[in-house]
Design a protein around this motif. Sequence first.
Motif, PDB file in Angstrom:
ATOM      1  N   MET A 173       0.842  -1.184   0.000  1.00  0.00           N
ATOM      2  CA  MET A 173       0.000   0.000   0.000  1.00  0.00           C
ATOM      3  C   MET A 173       0.880   1.238   0.000  1.00  0.00           C
ATOM      4  SD  MET A 173      -3.040  -0.513   2.708  1.00  0.00           S
ATOM      5  CE  MET A 173      -4.530  -1.197   2.139  1.00  0.00           C
ATOM      6  N   PRO A 174       0.437   2.247  -0.694  1.00  0.00           N
ATOM      7  CA  PRO A 174       1.210   3.487  -0.662  1.00  0.00           C
ATOM      8  C   PRO A 174       1.047   4.184   0.686  1.00  0.00           C
ATOM      9  CG  PRO A 174      -0.771   3.766  -1.983  1.00  0.00           C
ATOM     10  CD  PRO A 174      -0.698   2.319  -1.586  1.00  0.00           C
ATOM     11  N   GLY A 175       2.002   5.008   0.996  1.00  0.00           N
ATOM     12  CA  GLY A 175       1.928   5.777   2.237  1.00  0.00           C
ATOM     13  C   GLY A 175       2.927   5.292   3.258  1.00  0.00           C
ATOM     14  N   PRO A 176       3.147   6.103   4.279  1.00  0.00           N
ATOM     15  CA  PRO A 176       4.140   5.761   5.290  1.00  0.00           C
ATOM     16  C   PRO A 176       3.673   4.620   6.199  1.00  0.00           C
ATOM     17  CG  PRO A 176       3.096   7.861   5.805  1.00  0.00           C
ATOM     18  CD  PRO A 176       2.561   7.415   4.476  1.00  0.00           C
ATOM     19  N   ASP A 177       4.625   3.813   6.640  1.00  0.00           N
ATOM     20  CA  ASP A 177       4.333   2.683   7.527  1.00  0.00           C
ATOM     21  C   ASP A 177       3.654   3.134   8.816  1.00  0.00           C
ATOM     22  OD1 ASP A 177       5.393   0.904   5.735  1.00  0.00           O
ATOM     23  OD2 ASP A 177       7.320   0.693   6.766  1.00  0.00           O
ATOM     24  N   LEU A 178       4.050   4.268   9.338  1.00  0.00           N
ATOM     25  CA  LEU A 178       3.441   4.766  10.574  1.00  0.00           C
ATOM     26  C   LEU A 178       1.936   4.987  10.390  1.00  0.00           C
ATOM     27  CD1 LEU A 178       3.627   5.752  13.482  1.00  0.00           C
ATOM     28  CD2 LEU A 178       4.218   8.022  12.586  1.00  0.00           C
ATOM     29  N   LEU A 179       1.554   5.547   9.255  1.00  0.00           N
ATOM     30  CA  LEU A 179       0.137   5.759   8.964  1.00  0.00           C
ATOM     31  C   LEU A 179      -0.598   4.421   8.857  1.00  0.00           C
ATOM     32  CD1 LEU A 179      -2.147   7.738   8.339  1.00  0.00           C
ATOM     33  CD2 LEU A 179      -1.490   7.593   5.920  1.00  0.00           C
ATOM     34  N   HIS A 180       0.012   3.448   8.177  1.00  0.00           N
ATOM     35  CA  HIS A 180      -0.582   2.105   8.075  1.00  0.00           C
ATOM     36  C   HIS A 180      -0.804   1.524   9.466  1.00  0.00           C
ATOM     37  CE1 HIS A 180       1.421   1.503   3.882  1.00  0.00           C
ATOM     38  NE2 HIS A 180       0.350   2.277   3.814  1.00  0.00           N
ATOM     39  N   ARG A 181       0.193   1.634  10.311  1.00  0.00           N
ATOM     40  CA  ARG A 181       0.089   1.065  11.663  1.00  0.00           C
ATOM     41  C   ARG A 181      -0.989   1.768  12.486  1.00  0.00           C
ATOM     42  NH1 ARG A 181       5.784   0.833  11.091  1.00  0.00           N
ATOM     43  NH2 ARG A 181       6.017   2.705  12.357  1.00  0.00           N
ATOM     44  N   MET A 182      -1.052   3.078  12.381  1.00  0.00           N
ATOM     45  CA  MET A 182      -2.042   3.830  13.162  1.00  0.00           C
ATOM     46  C   MET A 182      -3.466   3.518  12.694  1.00  0.00           C
ATOM     47  SD  MET A 182      -0.073   7.509  13.595  1.00  0.00           S
ATOM     48  CE  MET A 182      -1.614   8.359  13.617  1.00  0.00           C
ATOM     49  N   VAL A 183      -3.700   3.613  11.405  1.00  0.00           N
ATOM     50  CA  VAL A 183      -5.047   3.368  10.866  1.00  0.00           C
ATOM     51  C   VAL A 183      -5.429   1.902  11.054  1.00  0.00           C
ATOM     52  CG1 VAL A 183      -6.447   3.344   8.751  1.00  0.00           C
ATOM     53  CG2 VAL A 183      -4.959   5.301   9.247  1.00  0.00           C
ATOM     54  N   GLY A 184      -4.515   1.007  10.732  1.00  0.00           N
ATOM     55  CA  GLY A 184      -4.791  -0.418  10.881  1.00  0.00           C
ATOM     56  C   GLY A 184      -5.095  -0.807  12.318  1.00  0.00           C
ATOM     57  N   SER A 185      -4.320  -0.276  13.237  1.00  0.00           N
ATOM     58  CA  SER A 185      -4.559  -0.565  14.661  1.00  0.00           C
ATOM     59  C   SER A 185      -5.913  -0.034  15.109  1.00  0.00           C
ATOM     60  CB  SER A 185      -3.454   0.050  15.521  1.00  0.00           C
ATOM     61  OG  SER A 185      -2.211  -0.542  15.229  1.00  0.00           O
ATOM     62  N   GLY A 186      -6.248   1.154  14.664  1.00  0.00           N
ATOM     63  CA  GLY A 186      -7.546   1.734  15.011  1.00  0.00           C
ATOM     64  C   GLY A 186      -8.701   0.888  14.502  1.00  0.00           C
ATOM     65  N   LEU A 187      -8.596   0.432  13.258  1.00  0.00           N
ATOM     66  CA  LEU A 187      -9.645  -0.415  12.683  1.00  0.00           C
ATOM     67  C   LEU A 187      -9.750  -1.748  13.419  1.00  0.00           C
ATOM     68  CD1 LEU A 187      -9.002   0.315   8.908  1.00  0.00           C
ATOM     69  CD2 LEU A 187     -11.049   0.970  10.213  1.00  0.00           C
ATOM     70  N   LEU A 188      -8.607  -2.315  13.797  1.00  0.00           N
ATOM     71  CA  LEU A 188      -8.625  -3.568  14.565  1.00  0.00           C
ATOM     72  C   LEU A 188      -9.325  -3.382  15.905  1.00  0.00           C
ATOM     73  CD1 LEU A 188      -5.035  -4.928  13.892  1.00  0.00           C
ATOM     74  CD2 LEU A 188      -7.176  -6.021  13.222  1.00  0.00           C
ATOM     75  N   VAL A 189      -9.017  -2.289  16.577  1.00  0.00           N
ATOM     76  CA  VAL A 189      -9.628  -2.026  17.885  1.00  0.00           C
ATOM     77  C   VAL A 189     -11.137  -1.803  17.737  1.00  0.00           C
ATOM     78  CG1 VAL A 189      -9.751  -0.326  19.757  1.00  0.00           C
ATOM     79  CG2 VAL A 189      -7.532  -1.187  18.996  1.00  0.00           C
ATOM     80  N   ILE A 190     -11.533  -1.017  16.755  1.00  0.00           N
ATOM     81  CA  ILE A 190     -12.962  -0.749  16.548  1.00  0.00           C
ATOM     82  C   ILE A 190     -13.702  -2.030  16.178  1.00  0.00           C
ATOM     83  CG2 ILE A 190     -14.635   0.457  15.085  1.00  0.00           C
ATOM     84  CD1 ILE A 190     -12.511   2.753  14.917  1.00  0.00           C
ATOM     85  N   GLY A 191     -13.153  -2.800  15.242  1.00  0.00           N
ATOM     86  CA  GLY A 191     -13.792  -4.060  14.833  1.00  0.00           C
ATOM     87  C   GLY A 191     -13.861  -5.064  15.964  1.00  0.00           C
TER      88      GLY A 191
END
Length: 127
Positions: free
Chosen positions: A1-19
């Motif tokens: 995926m394009p974009g910085p790894d930090l952004l992937h980790r932040m967004v991905g972690s947030g989605l995991l927590v919400i789900g």
Amino acid sequence: MPGPDLLHRMVGSGLLVIGGGLNAWALAERDRRSTGSFDLERPEELLTSGPYAMTRHPMYVGWWLIHLGAGTLTGSSWVVVTLPVGMLMDHLGVLREEAALLEAFGRPYAEYEKRVHRYLGTRSRRR
């Protein structure tokens, strides 16, 4: 995926927590409302409270958010292929579930179906 790894980790972690939180809330609501032994596949009553007041299928929505979160967290572009396929397969099962719920709960389910979205933001009803 394009974009910085930090952004992937932040967004991905947030989605995991919400789900995960949505799934835990749905299970807790089902357990709280069960009078006998808890059986996820055989509800004793029609639940319309908690997350079931926002979506008729909160656990599917939760799993989709987890799936998207895991793909985003790892930066895997495969999620753009696997998530829609998984959602389609789940949706086919949802259609069968809704028919069974209508048969089991009758008019109260039909009324619930009119009030509450199938998924978040989709008012779809069986035809």
